[in-house]
Design an enzyme around this catalytic site. Structure first.
Site, PDB file in Angstrom:
ATOM      1  N   MET A  30       1.057  -1.085  -0.257  1.00 54.14           N
ATOM      2  CA  MET A  30      -0.132  -0.168  -0.050  1.00 54.14           C
ATOM      3  C   MET A  30       0.965   1.468   0.177  1.00 54.14           C
ATOM      4  O   MET A  30       0.578   2.286   0.372  1.00 54.14           O
ATOM      5  CB  MET A  30      -1.165  -0.128   1.507  1.00 54.14           C
ATOM      6  CG  MET A  30      -1.726  -0.936   0.931  1.00 54.14           C
ATOM      7  SD  MET A  30      -3.717  -1.040   2.171  1.00 54.14           S
ATOM      8  CE  MET A  30      -3.135  -0.515   3.754  1.00 54.14           C
ATOM      9  N   GLU A  35      11.773  -0.557   4.920  1.00 54.13           N
ATOM     10  CA  GLU A  35      12.856  -1.509   4.645  1.00 54.13           C
ATOM     11  C   GLU A  35      12.476  -3.174   4.910  1.00 54.13           C
ATOM     12  O   GLU A  35      11.932  -3.413   3.848  1.00 54.13           O
ATOM     13  CB  GLU A  35      13.291  -1.504   5.894  1.00 54.13           C
ATOM     14  CG  GLU A  35      15.366  -0.785   5.318  1.00 54.13           C
ATOM     15  CD  GLU A  35      16.075  -1.557   4.636  1.00 54.13           C
ATOM     16  OE1 GLU A  35      16.084  -2.385   3.826  1.00 54.13           O
ATOM     17  OE2 GLU A  35      16.128  -0.787   3.188  1.00 54.13           O
ATOM     18  N   GLY A  36      10.894  -2.685   5.367  1.00 55.89           N
ATOM     19  CA  GLY A  36      10.237  -4.677   5.170  1.00 55.89           C
ATOM     20  C   GLY A  36       9.941  -4.576   4.018  1.00 55.89           C
ATOM     21  O   GLY A  36       9.546  -5.807   3.647  1.00 55.89           O
ATOM     22  N   HIS A  37       9.277  -3.603   3.000  1.00 61.43           N
ATOM     23  CA  HIS A  37       8.959  -4.322   2.037  1.00 61.43           C
ATOM     24  C   HIS A  37       9.958  -4.232   1.251  1.00 61.43           C
ATOM     25  O   HIS A  37       9.958  -4.710   0.230  1.00 61.43           O
ATOM     26  CB  HIS A  37       7.828  -2.141   1.715  1.00 61.43           C
ATOM     27  CG  HIS A  37       6.908  -2.590   1.840  1.00 61.43           C
ATOM     28  ND1 HIS A  37       6.538  -1.127   2.900  1.00 61.43           N
ATOM     29  CD2 HIS A  37       5.612  -3.135   1.947  1.00 61.43           C
ATOM     30  CE1 HIS A  37       5.985  -0.335   3.165  1.00 61.43           C
ATOM     31  NE2 HIS A  37       4.611  -2.141   3.357  1.00 61.43           N
ATOM     32  N   LYS A 149       4.637 -10.035   9.327  1.00 57.16           N
ATOM     33  CA  LYS A 149       4.261  -8.776  10.501  1.00 57.16           C
ATOM     34  C   LYS A 149       2.966  -8.808  10.283  1.00 57.16           C
ATOM     35  O   LYS A 149       2.416  -8.582  11.055  1.00 57.16           O
ATOM     36  CB  LYS A 149       4.960  -7.168   9.143  1.00 57.16           C
ATOM     37  CG  LYS A 149       3.930  -6.489   9.418  1.00 57.16           C
ATOM     38  CD  LYS A 149       4.584  -5.608  10.744  1.00 57.16           C
ATOM     39  CE  LYS A 149       3.303  -4.797  11.489  1.00 57.16           C
ATOM     40  NZ  LYS A 149       2.893  -3.973  10.942  1.00 57.16           N
ATOM     41  N   ASP A 150       2.146  -9.376   9.408  1.00 61.38           N
ATOM     42  CA  ASP A 150       0.801  -9.473   8.650  1.00 61.38           C
ATOM     43  C   ASP A 150       0.688 -11.261   8.787  1.00 61.38           C
ATOM     44  O   ASP A 150      -0.490 -11.502   7.650  1.00 61.38           O
ATOM     45  CB  ASP A 150       0.234  -8.886   7.740  1.00 61.38           C
ATOM     46  CG  ASP A 150       0.512  -6.969   7.967  1.00 61.38           C
ATOM     47  OD1 ASP A 150      -0.732  -6.945   8.106  1.00 61.38           O
ATOM     48  OD2 ASP A 150       1.325  -6.751   7.150  1.00 61.38           O
ATOM     49  N   GLN A 153      -2.950 -11.986   7.603  1.00 60.76           N
ATOM     50  CA  GLN A 153      -2.984 -12.279   6.421  1.00 60.76           C
ATOM     51  C   GLN A 153      -2.026 -12.736   5.550  1.00 60.76           C
ATOM     52  O   GLN A 153      -2.689 -13.827   3.980  1.00 60.76           O
ATOM     53  CB  GLN A 153      -2.580 -10.871   5.837  1.00 60.76           C
ATOM     54  CG  GLN A 153      -2.536 -10.710   4.392  1.00 60.76           C
ATOM     55  CD  GLN A 153      -2.012  -8.900   3.663  1.00 60.76           C
ATOM     56  OE1 GLN A 153      -2.442  -7.669   3.611  1.00 60.76           O
ATOM     57  NE2 GLN A 153      -0.441  -8.633   4.304  1.00 60.76           N
ATOM     58  N   VAL A 176      10.377  -7.711   9.759  1.00 56.54           N
ATOM     59  CA  VAL A 176      11.610  -6.502   9.946  1.00 56.54           C
ATOM     60  C   VAL A 176      11.861  -5.562  10.971  1.00 56.54           C
ATOM     61  O   VAL A 176      10.222  -5.245  10.600  1.00 56.54           O
ATOM     62  CB  VAL A 176      12.701  -5.809   8.339  1.00 56.54           C
ATOM     63  CG1 VAL A 176      13.351  -4.766   8.558  1.00 56.54           C
ATOM     64  CG2 VAL A 176      11.989  -7.220   7.332  1.00 56.54           C
ATOM     65  N   SER A 185       6.232  -0.329  10.271  1.00 63.82           N
ATOM     66  CA  SER A 185       5.142   0.023   9.397  1.00 63.82           C
ATOM     67  C   SER A 185       5.040   0.998   9.414  1.00 63.82           C
ATOM     68  O   SER A 185       5.569   1.854   9.797  1.00 63.82           O
ATOM     69  CB  SER A 185       4.252  -1.087  10.360  1.00 63.82           C
ATOM     70  OG  SER A 185       3.102   0.002  10.422  1.00 63.82           O
TER      71      SER A 185
HETATM   72  P1  AMP Z   1       1.807  -3.004   3.299  1.00 62.05           P
HETATM   73  O1  AMP Z   1       2.165  -1.927   2.804  1.00 62.05           O
HETATM   74  O2  AMP Z   1       1.369  -2.422   5.198  1.00 62.05           O
HETATM   75  O3  AMP Z   1       0.059  -4.104   2.822  1.00 62.05           O
HETATM   76  O4  AMP Z   1       2.288  -4.112   3.731  1.00 62.05           O
HETATM   77  C1  AMP Z   1       2.624  -4.613   2.662  1.00 62.05           C
HETATM   78  C2  AMP Z   1       3.710  -6.211   2.300  1.00 62.05           C
HETATM   79  O5  AMP Z   1       4.674  -5.958   3.007  1.00 62.05           O
HETATM   80  C3  AMP Z   1       2.754  -6.792   3.210  1.00 62.05           C
HETATM   81  O6  AMP Z   1       2.817  -8.372   2.895  1.00 62.05           O
HETATM   82  C4  AMP Z   1       3.338  -7.105   5.078  1.00 62.05           C
HETATM   83  O7  AMP Z   1       2.504  -8.144   5.001  1.00 62.05           O
HETATM   84  C5  AMP Z   1       4.671  -6.806   4.441  1.00 62.05           C
HETATM   85  N1  AMP Z   1       5.191  -6.123   5.922  1.00 62.05           N
HETATM   86  C6  AMP Z   1       5.052  -5.006   5.911  1.00 62.05           C
HETATM   87  N2  AMP Z   1       5.817  -4.435   7.318  1.00 62.05           N
HETATM   88  C7  AMP Z   1       7.280  -5.146   7.296  1.00 62.05           C
HETATM   89  C8  AMP Z   1       7.813  -5.868   7.870  1.00 62.05           C
HETATM   90  N3  AMP Z   1       8.225  -4.945   9.219  1.00 62.05           N
HETATM   91  N4  AMP Z   1       8.779  -6.867   7.971  1.00 62.05           N
HETATM   92  C9  AMP Z   1       8.417  -7.507   6.379  1.00 62.05           C
HETATM   93  N5  AMP Z   1       7.462  -6.888   5.885  1.00 62.05           N
HETATM   94  C10 AMP Z   1       6.349  -6.718   6.412  1.00 62.05           C
END
Ligand code: AMP
Length: 284
Positions: A30, A35-37, A149-150, A153, A176, A185
């Site tokens: 989204m 860094e997680g993304h 993280k999710d 989901q 991450v 997040s």
């Molecule tokens: P989002 O943009 O929040 O919908 O997240 C997109 C993807 O990134 C999803 O698969 C999340 O689980 C993953 N994601 C978000 N935060 C993290 C994180 N801290 N570590 C690993 N993956 C993450």
């Protein structure tokens, strides 16, 4: 890096890549990347030939009183980050592109969508399952990458592709964290400095649960109790749930005999943080 705006254009690109024999990796997001993304983009680049990342703030997964309007957005920064990570294609559709006028079709993963976060966010996982199905049809990936993280989901999507016979391999990558343990997040920027200072308590409580589990404690009640005590040390936090469930079915467990997901949701002010750990996995 190519930027694609419509599902039709994306399908055309995906068809071309497939005809040319490339394996497509897909990272749905989204936006407001961190860094997680990027860890997902890197995982995709390691395992596939062409990586597509999507940026789409999906209205269908936000409840009426949730943060859709104020969800953080910075498209130019996201593009810079994806370009530095050598992402090949960005798919950034519009709401109308993803939900054409008169859209009446939705996807539900019954049962799995109802517990944990689904209890206070009714409709959230229906929105997630629906948009992921649509994104898969647009991007036509061989492999898709999601974050642990999710965790709910990830479980919903694993079941979705299995039940609907969708030919996409699902890879779930580790959480991450910031250097103090807070799970990264996009929503962390909502935290005030004092909330931010207390927010690592989620991770601390989970690590304590792991230490107890490694020391032989297998009672879910005892682990949850200890987690609650640790979370209570953060006076700005307010616990929404602490749940210990089977990692795959998300059914509550009382004794940790199989791999179990310990999942938390805690509010700091209006900001809802989630975190989790899996206990009893082989090799951990
Ligand atoms: P989002 O943009 O929040 O919908 O997240 C997109 C993807 O990134 C999803 O698969 C999340 O689980 C993953 N994601 C978000 N935060 C993290 C994180 N801290 N570590 C690993 N993956 C993450």
């Amino acid at each position: 890096m190519e930027i694609t705006r419509t599902p039709a254009e994306m399908q055309e690109t995906a068809g071309r890549l497939r005809r040319d024999g490339f394996r497509i990796g897909f990272v749905p997001t989204m936006g407001y990347l961190h860094e997680g993304h990027l860890s997902l983009v890197r995982a995709s680049k390691e395992r596939t030939d062409k990586t597509v990342a999507s940026i789409f703030v999906n209205p269908a997964q936000f409840g009426p009183n949730e943060d859709l309007d104020r969800y953080p957005r910075d498209f130019e920064r996201d593009l810079d980050m994806l370009a530095s990570a050598k992402c090949n294609i960005v798919f950034a559709p519009t709401n109308d592109g993803m939900y054409p006028e008169g859209n009446r079709t939705f996807v539900e993963v019954t049962g799995l969508q109802d517990g944990l976060c689904g209890r206070t966010r009714p409709g959230h996982f229906r929105g997630v399952a629906t948009v992921v199905t649509k994104l898969f049809n647009a991007v036509q990936p061989h492999v898709a990458f999601f974050g642990q993280k999710d965790a709910q989901q990830a479980a919903v999507i694993r079941r979705l592709v299995r039940d609907l016979l969708i030919p996409v391999d699902i890879v779930v990558c580790p959480i991450v964290r910031e250097s103090d343990g807070l799970a990264m997040s996009s929503r962390n920027i909502y935290l005030s400095p004092s909330e931010r200072a207390q927010a690592p308590v989620l991770n601390r409580s989970l690590l304590e649960a792991r230490a107890m589990f490694d020391g032989g404690e297998k009672s879910a009640g005892a682990l949850a109790h200890r987690i609650r005590d640790i979370l209570a040390t953060a006076d700005l936090g307010s616990v929404e749930y602490i749940e210990i469930v089977d990692r795959d079915s998300l059914e509550p467990v009382t004794e940790l005999a199989r791999p179990a997901l310990v999942a938390l949701a805690v509010y700091f002010g209006k900001t809802r943080l989630i975190d989790n750990i899996v206990l009893g996995e082989k090799g951990k």
